[in-house]
Design a protein around this motif. Sequence first.
Motif, PDB file in Angstrom:
ATOM      1  N   LYS A   1     -10.319  -4.547  -0.878  1.00  0.00           N
ATOM      2  CA  LYS A   1     -11.756  -4.294  -0.780  1.00  0.00           C
ATOM      3  C   LYS A   1     -12.576  -5.402  -1.436  1.00  0.00           C
TER       4      LYS A   1
ATOM      5  N   SER B   1       0.832  -1.207   0.000  1.00  0.00           N
ATOM      6  CA  SER B   1       0.000   0.000   0.000  1.00  0.00           C
ATOM      7  C   SER B   1       0.869   1.259   0.000  1.00  0.00           C
ATOM      8  N   GLN B   2       2.018   1.203   0.678  1.00  0.00           N
ATOM      9  CA  GLN B   2       2.929   2.354   0.690  1.00  0.00           C
ATOM     10  C   GLN B   2       3.570   2.560  -0.682  1.00  0.00           C
TER      11      GLN B   2
ATOM     12  N   ASN C   1       0.951   3.683  -3.079  1.00  0.00           N
ATOM     13  CA  ASN C   1       0.315   4.906  -2.598  1.00  0.00           C
ATOM     14  C   ASN C   1      -1.216   4.786  -2.599  1.00  0.00           C
ATOM     15  N   VAL C   2      -1.692   3.647  -2.108  1.00  0.00           N
ATOM     16  CA  VAL C   2      -3.130   3.400  -1.953  1.00  0.00           C
ATOM     17  C   VAL C   2      -3.353   2.837  -0.553  1.00  0.00           C
ATOM     18  N   SER C   3      -4.588   2.869  -0.107  1.00  0.00           N
ATOM     19  CA  SER C   3      -4.878   2.300   1.212  1.00  0.00           C
ATOM     20  C   SER C   3      -4.936   0.769   1.115  1.00  0.00           C
ATOM     21  N   ILE C   4      -4.742   0.146   2.252  1.00  0.00           N
ATOM     22  CA  ILE C   4      -4.878  -1.316   2.297  1.00  0.00           C
ATOM     23  C   ILE C   4      -6.289  -1.700   1.896  1.00  0.00           C
ATOM     24  N   ASP C   5      -7.239  -0.883   2.301  1.00  0.00           N
ATOM     25  CA  ASP C   5      -8.635  -1.140   1.956  1.00  0.00           C
ATOM     26  C   ASP C   5      -8.819  -1.216   0.445  1.00  0.00           C
ATOM     27  N   GLN C   6      -8.164  -0.315  -0.304  1.00  0.00           N
ATOM     28  CA  GLN C   6      -8.271  -0.342  -1.758  1.00  0.00           C
ATOM     29  C   GLN C   6      -7.670  -1.620  -2.331  1.00  0.00           C
TER      30      GLN C   6
END
Length: 192
Positions: free
Chosen positions: A63, A51-52, A55-60
Motif C-alpha cells: 500500500k 501475503s499467504q 496472512n495479510v493482503s497484497i494490498d497491505q
Amino acid sequence: MQVGNQIKKYRDQLHLSQEQLAEKIYVTRQTISNWETNKSYPDIHSLVLLSQIFNVSIDQLVKGDLEMMKYQIEKEEVNKFNKNAVIYGALLLIAVLSLVPLWTYLQAAGIFIWILIYGVAIYYAFQLEKQKKKYDIHTYKEILAFTEGKTLDEIQKNQEIGKRHYQTFLLVVGVGVASFFITYMIAYLLQI
C-alpha cells in the motif's frame, strides 16, 4: 519503498529468520535481505507467497509503495508540464523578438528560420493543451495549482469552471490581436 519495511515487520512478528522465510517462498536469504533493505523488489509470485505466509493482503504489503508510485507519477506529470511550458514560453519569446532581425539580415531565409521556430513553439503549445485537457485544467488558478502539485477543492474548482468562458473569450481576443500584429509586421517587412 515501504514493502521492505513491511516484510521485515511481518517476519519479526512471526519470529522467522531471513533464512527461514527464504525457504518458505523458495528464494535465497540474500534475496530477503535485498527486499528488506530496498535493494530489490519482490516479483508478483513472491508477493502472493508473502501475503499467504504473513496472512495479510497484497494490498497491505505494498500500500505505501502504491501511494508513493502514484505520487511519483503525478510529480513526473507536473515536471513534464512545467518543462513544456518553459520551452513554449522561451520559443514564443524568441519568435517574437527574432522576426525583425531575421528578416533584416537574412530576408527570405530569415523568414524560413522564423517559421521553423514558430512551428516548434506551436508543437509545444499543442503538448500543453493535451495535458490541460487530460487533467481538466483551464484557468490560471487551476494551472497554477497543478504546477505546484496541488489540487483545488470542489468549491474552488466550480468557481474556476464558471470563469472558463470569460477566460476563453479573452484568450481568443488576445490571440487575434497578436496574430494581427504579427501579420501586419510580416506584410510591412515584405513591402520594404
